[in-house]
Design an enzyme around this catalytic site. Structure first.
Site, PDB file in Angstrom:
ATOM      1  N   ASP A 113      -0.149   0.294  14.923  1.00 54.26           N
ATOM      2  CA  ASP A 113       0.108  -0.381  13.343  1.00 54.26           C
ATOM      3  C   ASP A 113       1.165  -1.694  13.768  1.00 54.26           C
ATOM      4  O   ASP A 113       1.677  -1.694  14.772  1.00 54.26           O
ATOM      5  CB  ASP A 113       0.564   0.249  12.423  1.00 54.26           C
ATOM      6  CG  ASP A 113      -0.032   0.086  10.981  1.00 54.26           C
ATOM      7  OD1 ASP A 113      -0.410  -0.781  11.054  1.00 54.26           O
ATOM      8  OD2 ASP A 113       0.338   0.713   9.905  1.00 54.26           O
ATOM      9  N   HIS A 170       3.446  -2.890   0.873  1.00 57.66           N
ATOM     10  CA  HIS A 170       3.887  -1.567   1.427  1.00 57.66           C
ATOM     11  C   HIS A 170       4.785  -0.725   0.730  1.00 57.66           C
ATOM     12  O   HIS A 170       5.739  -1.370   0.105  1.00 57.66           O
ATOM     13  CB  HIS A 170       4.542  -2.195   3.061  1.00 57.66           C
ATOM     14  CG  HIS A 170       3.379  -2.476   3.911  1.00 57.66           C
ATOM     15  ND1 HIS A 170       3.586  -3.898   4.360  1.00 57.66           N
ATOM     16  CD2 HIS A 170       2.302  -2.007   4.496  1.00 57.66           C
ATOM     17  CE1 HIS A 170       2.644  -4.277   5.043  1.00 57.66           C
ATOM     18  NE2 HIS A 170       1.932  -2.950   5.150  1.00 57.66           N
ATOM     19  N   SER A 215      -1.093   2.799  -0.765  1.00 59.30           N
ATOM     20  CA  SER A 215      -0.717   4.018  -1.234  1.00 59.30           C
ATOM     21  C   SER A 215      -0.412   3.531  -2.695  1.00 59.30           C
ATOM     22  O   SER A 215       0.539   2.678  -3.132  1.00 59.30           O
ATOM     23  CB  SER A 215       0.826   4.401  -0.887  1.00 59.30           C
ATOM     24  OG  SER A 215       0.489   4.532   0.489  1.00 59.30           O
ATOM     25  N   VAL A 267      -3.459   3.343   5.271  1.00 58.99           N
ATOM     26  CA  VAL A 267      -2.641   4.452   4.272  1.00 58.99           C
ATOM     27  C   VAL A 267      -1.415   5.114   5.190  1.00 58.99           C
ATOM     28  O   VAL A 267      -1.483   5.483   6.134  1.00 58.99           O
ATOM     29  CB  VAL A 267      -3.460   5.423   3.724  1.00 58.99           C
ATOM     30  CG1 VAL A 267      -2.490   6.314   2.878  1.00 58.99           C
ATOM     31  CG2 VAL A 267      -4.723   4.877   2.881  1.00 58.99           C
ATOM     32  N   HIS A 288      -3.878  -3.657   3.603  1.00 57.50           N
ATOM     33  CA  HIS A 288      -2.528  -3.001   3.963  1.00 57.50           C
ATOM     34  C   HIS A 288      -1.918  -2.394   2.600  1.00 57.50           C
ATOM     35  O   HIS A 288      -2.094  -3.206   1.536  1.00 57.50           O
ATOM     36  CB  HIS A 288      -1.530  -3.857   4.679  1.00 57.50           C
ATOM     37  CG  HIS A 288      -1.932  -3.768   6.123  1.00 57.50           C
ATOM     38  ND1 HIS A 288      -1.223  -3.332   7.042  1.00 57.50           N
ATOM     39  CD2 HIS A 288      -3.142  -4.195   6.641  1.00 57.50           C
ATOM     40  CE1 HIS A 288      -1.641  -3.640   8.267  1.00 57.50           C
ATOM     41  NE2 HIS A 288      -3.060  -4.090   8.078  1.00 57.50           N
ATOM     42  N   GLY A 289      -1.118  -1.652   2.473  1.00 56.00           N
ATOM     43  CA  GLY A 289      -0.203  -1.289   1.363  1.00 56.00           C
ATOM     44  C   GLY A 289      -1.303  -0.377   0.394  1.00 56.00           C
ATOM     45  O   GLY A 289      -1.016  -0.556  -0.601  1.00 56.00           O
TER      46      GLY A 289
END
Ligand SMILES: [Zn+2]
Length: 281
Positions: A82, A179, A210, A230, A207-208
Site C-alpha cells: 500500500d 482515509h 472505512s 479498506v 481509497h478511504g
C-alpha cells in the site's frame, strides 16, 4: 493456487463491472482472516501491507505468509504494497517478493508525481510487478483533510495525462473519500468518477473505504472502481477483538483461546464485506 496477479484481478473486475476488495493486514491473524473470509464468500481478495508496518512484519515474511496461505486457498489471492512514496522502499518490497506496489506521488505537483511514478513503473516492469499510481489526493480525516472540497478531486484531463505518461496498471482517484473514520457521512461525487472513467482505460481504485455507505459503494463499483481499499475499519475491529480476547479469564486456563475468537470475528467481517464484490469465483 498460486498468488494471482493484481493486474489480472483488476482486469477481470473491470470486465465484470465490479470491484475487487483489498484489505490492509498487519499480522498473521489479519492475513489469515482475509484469505479464509474470501473462501467463505467465494470472492477474490487482495492482501496489502503499509510500508511503515515492515518494522513489525518484514516485507519478506509478510510476502511469504500471503504466498503460503494463497497456495492452499480455493480463491484467487493478490499481494500488494500500500501507499509508498519512497523508491528505495518500493525496490526493497519488490526484492522481498511483493508482486504489486503502490507508488504514491499524490502529494507532489503533477509533473513530479508523473516522473516519480514512471520511474517506479520502469523498474517494476523488469520484475513483472504491477504499479498503482495516485492522481488527485485522498487525504486523512485525522489530518483535517477537506474531503468534500471538489478542488481536491481528481481532474479527468490530468488523470488521462497521468495514465498515458506513467503506464500504471491502476490508478487511485479522489472524488470525495478520505482515509480514516469519517466524521460526517461521505458523499462520493459519482459524476466526477464517471468523467474520470470515461477519460481513462486503466482500472480505478477507491481509497478511504472505512465507513462509506454500501449503496454509494455499489454505484462506484458500477461506475469504474475496480479496486476498493479498506484499512481502518478492519484494524479497529482487530483491536476490539484482541481486547475482548486478551482480557478474558479463560486465557489463564488456555493461553491460545484468544487466537480462535479473534480469527473467527475477523473472518466473519471479511466474508461479509466481500459480498459487495459481484465477482463470485
Ligand atoms: Zn489509501
Amino acid at each position: 493456487m498460486a498468488l494471482e496477479k493484481v493486474r489480472d484481478l483488476l482486469c477481470a473486475a473491470q470486465k465484470a463491472n465490479t470491484s475487487v476488495i483489498a484489505f490492509d493486514a498487519c499480522d498473521y491473524n489479519t492475513i489469515y482472516a482475509c484469505i479464509k473470509g474470501a473462501e467463505v464468500a467465494r470472492r477474490p481478495v487482495i492482501v496489502m501491507l503499509y510500508p511503515t508496518m515492515r518494522s513489525v512484519f518484514s516485507f519478506g515474511a509478510f510476502a511469504a505468509t500471503v504466498k503460503d496461505l494463497a497456495k492452499s486457498a480455493s480463491v484467487p489471492v493478490g499481494l500488494h504494497l500500500d501507499h509508498c512514496s519512497e523508491l528505495p522502499i518500493i525496490i526493497e518490497a519488490i526484492r522481498d517478493g511483493f508482486t504489486s506496489v503502490m507508488a504514491d506521488g499524490s502529494a507532489m505537483p503533477l509533473e513530479e508525481n508523473i516522473a516519480f511514478t514512471k520511474s517506479v513503473v520502469d523498474i517494476a516492469k523488469i520484475f513483472d510487478v504491477d504499479v498503482e499510481g495516485e492522481i488527485g489526493h485522498v487525504g486523512q480525516v485525522a489530518g483535517g483533510f477537506d474531503y468534500q472540497n471538489a478542488d481536491t478531486f481528481t481532474r479527468p484531463d490530468e488523470a488521462a495525462v497521468f495514465a498515458g505518461r506513467t503506464g500504471v496498471a491502476s490508478m487511485a482517484v479522489a472524488f470525495g473519500s478520505c482515509h480514516g473514520m469519517y466524521k460526517a457521512e461521505p458523499n462520493l461525487d459519482l459524476e466526477r468518477l464517471q468523467e474520470i472513467d470515461k477519460a481513462v482505460d486503466v482500472p480505478l481504485v477507491l481509497h478511504g473505504g472505512s465507513g462509506i455507505p454500501a449503496d454509494q459503494l455499489e454505484k462506484a463499483f458500477q461506475m469504474g472502481i475496480n479496486k476498493f481499499n479498506v484499512g481502518t475499519e478492519f484494524f479497529l475491529l482487530n483491536t476490539k477483538l484482541c481486547k475482548e480476547a486478551y482480557t478474558s479469564e479463560e486465557l489463564l486456563k488456555n493461553p491460545f483461546a484468544g487466537i480462535t475468537s479473534i480469527r473467527k470475528g475477523l473472518t466473519e467481517y471479511i466474508a461479509k464485506k466481500l459480498e459487495l464484490c459481484e465477482m463470485k469465483v
